[in-house]
Design a protein around this motif. Structure first.
Motif, short mmCIF file in Angstrom:
data_model
loop_
_atom_site.label_atom_id
_atom_site.label_comp_id
_atom_site.label_asym_id
_atom_site.label_seq_id
_atom_site.Cartn_x
_atom_site.Cartn_y
_atom_site.Cartn_z
N GLU A 68 50.29 62.44 -72.94
CA GLU A 68 49.53 63.19 -73.94
C GLU A 68 50.50 63.87 -74.90
O GLU A 68 51.44 64.53 -74.48
N ILE A 69 50.27 63.67 -76.19
CA ILE A 69 51.10 64.29 -77.22
C ILE A 69 50.18 64.94 -78.25
O ILE A 69 49.25 64.30 -78.76
N THR A 78 45.69 68.43 -87.41
CA THR A 78 46.05 68.26 -85.99
C THR A 78 45.77 66.84 -85.55
O THR A 78 44.83 66.19 -86.03
N TYR A 79 46.58 66.36 -84.59
CA TYR A 79 46.45 65.00 -84.09
C TYR A 79 46.69 65.02 -82.58
O TYR A 79 47.44 65.83 -82.07
N GLN A 80 46.04 64.07 -81.90
CA GLN A 80 46.23 63.91 -80.45
C GLN A 80 46.51 62.45 -80.15
O GLN A 80 45.85 61.55 -80.69
N SER A 95 44.81 56.18 -77.24
CA SER A 95 43.79 56.76 -78.11
C SER A 95 44.45 57.69 -79.12
O SER A 95 45.47 58.33 -78.83
N TYR A 96 43.87 57.74 -80.30
CA TYR A 96 44.42 58.53 -81.40
C TYR A 96 43.27 59.30 -82.04
O TYR A 96 42.26 58.72 -82.43
N ASN A 110 40.17 54.23 -80.12
CA ASN A 110 40.70 53.83 -78.81
C ASN A 110 41.20 52.40 -78.87
O ASN A 110 40.53 51.52 -79.44
N TYR A 111 42.35 52.16 -78.27
CA TYR A 111 42.96 50.83 -78.26
C TYR A 111 43.20 50.40 -76.82
O TYR A 111 43.76 51.16 -76.02
#
Length: 311
Positions: A68-69, A78-80, A95-96, A110-111
């Motif tokens: 998790e980043i 913001t991004y996850q 997932s992004y 989701n990939y």
């Protein structure tokens, strides 16, 4: 990943080292990230196996990678990023999510990654339209793929990405359009040059010069490259973190300390612009817990990184 796509690209030992060109791989070519180089173990291709000494199985080495980043930009965006891994730390899903300053909604894609010995299938669902891409693999790395009318070919030298060539096809005519070249020194990626070709002379659109300090990359020889949080190795669609997760070859032995990006202004196509970025890191239990990008205009991007054993 930089603030916009023009700023995006994609990546010294204290003792004698062997660069990628001199041929001392830091990871097995057909299993892009399996063994902790500090463990002294050998890659069996399955995380264990017979030691060959008649003494039974060799204990598997735990592979610890980011799962998790979180990214926070100084402008409030913001991004996850979330990762799941399969055998030997090879990516299985990603997932992004993104939420921009002043907006209430969050976009999520989701990939899913499905591998065979010679191919990779990437399937996307979520906010963006559902889509599936395929990649041809060679020795565990992306070798080629075609998106729309453009074919991308990847070249490696002892597992280090050397060149990406893009060729457009119109009818029966193939036209060379782009080449990304990658320079390695002392087992670190030090330069990326993106050259555009058309009917006129080639134009260098973008150049990245990457500097390193003495801090070892804690994921060296594994399927994660911290530099790729900051830089995509190539502006190649679709946007998935293949460059970050061992699918585009080996990672660098040391952590980058700065990146100088020179690119052509998108409006006049002539004027060169230079962006400088300093990189600083935080550590926990020997792995990265954070990274900060500071640009010459004092803009900052910060990352929080969580790691876990993935095998």
């Amino acid at each position: 990943m930089l603030k916009n796509f023009l700023k995006a690209v994609t990546l010294v030992m204290l003792m004698t080292v062997y660069s990628c060109e001199k041929g001392t791989p830091n990871q097995s070519a057909n299993t892009p990230a399996t063994v902790d180089p500090d463990s002294g173990g050998e890659d069996s291709g399955s995380g264990g196996g017979d030691s060959g000494s008649g003494g039974g199985d060799t204990p598997s080495t735990k592979i610890k990678l980011p799962y998790e980043i979180s990214r926070q930009d100084s402008d409030g965006d913001t991004y996850q990023y979330a990762f799941s891994y399969g055998e030997n730390g090879i990516i299985s899903s990603y997932s992004y999510s993104s939420k921009y300053a002043g907006e209430t909604s969050t976009d999520v894609d989701n990939y899913a990654f499905t591998f065979t010995s010679l191919s990779l299938t990437i399937s996307r669902t979520g906010t963006s339209s559902s889509k599936t891409w395929t990649r041809t693999l060679s020795n565990g790395y992306v070798k080629s793929y075609t998106d729309d009318m453009t074919k991308y070919d990847f070249e490696y030298n002892n597992g280090c990405l050397k060149q990406i060539t893009a060729t457009d096809t119109y009818g029966n005519k193939n036209t060379l359009t782009d080449i990304w070249s990658f320079t390695w020194s002392n087992e670190c990626l030090t330069k990326v040059v993106h050259t555009f070709y058309d009917d006129q002379d080639p134009i260098v659109l973008s150049t990245y010069v990457i500097n390193y300090g003495s801090e070892l990359n804690p994921y060296f020889g594994k399927n994660f490259e911290p530099l790729c949080l900051h830089t995509d190795v190539a502006d190649v669609y679709p946007y998935t973190p293949s460059h970050m997760l061992g699918l585009y070859g080996k990672n660098s032995k040391y952590l980058a300390t700065s990146v100088k990006h020179t690119y052509i202004d998108e409006w006049d196509g002539v004027t060169p612009i230079t962006s400088n970025c300093a990189l600083q890191y935080q550590f926990k239990d020997g792995l990265l817990s954070g990274m900060t990008e500071t640009y010459s205009d004092n803009e900052e991007v910060s990352y929080t990184i969580k790691n876990k054993a993935v095998n």
